[in-house]
Design a protein around this motif. Structure first.
Motif, PDB file in Angstrom:
ATOM      1  N   ARG A 175       0.855  -1.195   0.000  1.00 64.41           N
ATOM      2  CA  ARG A 175       0.000   0.000   0.000  1.00 64.41           C
ATOM      3  C   ARG A 175       0.881   1.232   0.000  1.00 64.41           C
ATOM      4  O   ARG A 175       1.714   1.404   0.883  1.00 64.41           O
ATOM      5  N   ASP A 188      -3.047   6.915  -3.155  1.00 61.75           N
ATOM      6  CA  ASP A 188      -3.905   5.897  -2.552  1.00 61.75           C
ATOM      7  C   ASP A 188      -3.987   4.698  -3.491  1.00 61.75           C
ATOM      8  O   ASP A 188      -4.871   4.615  -4.333  1.00 61.75           O
ATOM      9  N   THR A 208      -3.205   0.325  -3.567  1.00 57.57           N
ATOM     10  CA  THR A 208      -2.821  -0.940  -2.931  1.00 57.57           C
ATOM     11  C   THR A 208      -2.696  -1.996  -4.011  1.00 57.57           C
ATOM     12  O   THR A 208      -3.582  -2.143  -4.857  1.00 57.57           O
TER      13      THR A 208
END
Length: 194
Positions: free
Chosen positions: A168, A173, A175
């Motif tokens: 991550r 943002d 993952t």
């Protein structure tokens, strides 16, 4: 046979030389070191990570750059060519020769670079105030080392497929499972990935 003393290169001499060199060189305190070519699995890992980061950041204020963009760490007097760099913020001029403010740096480890990536580069990169994450991806096994800046200092995490870990990124943002990082990569142990 005569020995010749090599004098350190200035930063200007280094940058001028790199623009016309047939191969890339990293710069450490006035000395240059030629960069070796990479194996297929190294390139596939870089491609998997770069394309995922590019998809996530496309149309935003971040730039994903791979192995031809230098990163300068002035306090360590070095220029390195990381495998992947993520930089966010104001767009730099198109003729920029190097970055000084990445938020994420990824190096794919090989037998010849692992020690330098884990010691010399780790220490130098941690001096960059903008850097939030430094990621070392093993090209011989499904293993990722993650160094992350936190208010209290740098933290280390080891991710491995056996534990079902995911990578991550906090810089963006995003993952990724280790299966996505290693997609299509034939590891030396014969452990082919999806």
């Amino acid at each position: 046979m005569q020995a010749a003393m090599l004098r350190p290169l200035s930063i200007k001499e280094y940058l001028d030389g790199e623009e016309h060199a047939g191969i890339r060189h990293e710069y450490v305190a006035g000395q240059t070191y030629a960069m070796a070519g990479a194996k297929l699995r190294h390139n596939l890992i870089v491609q998997n990570l770069s394309s995922s980061l590019w998809q996530k950041t496309r149309g935003g204020d971040c730039q994903v750059l791979s192995s031809d963009m230098k990163v300068r760490v002035a306090t360590a007097d070095v220029f390195y060519y990381p495998d992947i760099v993520l930089r966010c913020g104001d767009t730099l001029p198109g003729d920029s020769l190097y970055l000084e403010d990445p938020c994420l740096i990824i190096e794919v480890l090989s037998a010849s670079t692992a020690n330098i990536d884990r010691r010399e580069k780790l220490h130098a990169y941690q001096a960059l105030p903008s850097l939030r994450e430094y990621v070392l991806v093993d090209s011989d096994s499904r293993s990722i080392e993650l160094y992350r800046r936190r208010p209290e200092g740098w933290w280390y995490e080891l991710l491995s497929e056996g534990e079902g870990d995911s990578l991550r990124f906090h810089c963006v943002d995003l993952t990724l499972s280790l299966a996505e990082v290693y997609a299509g990569v034939d590891l030396p142990q014969g452990e082919a990935t999806a």
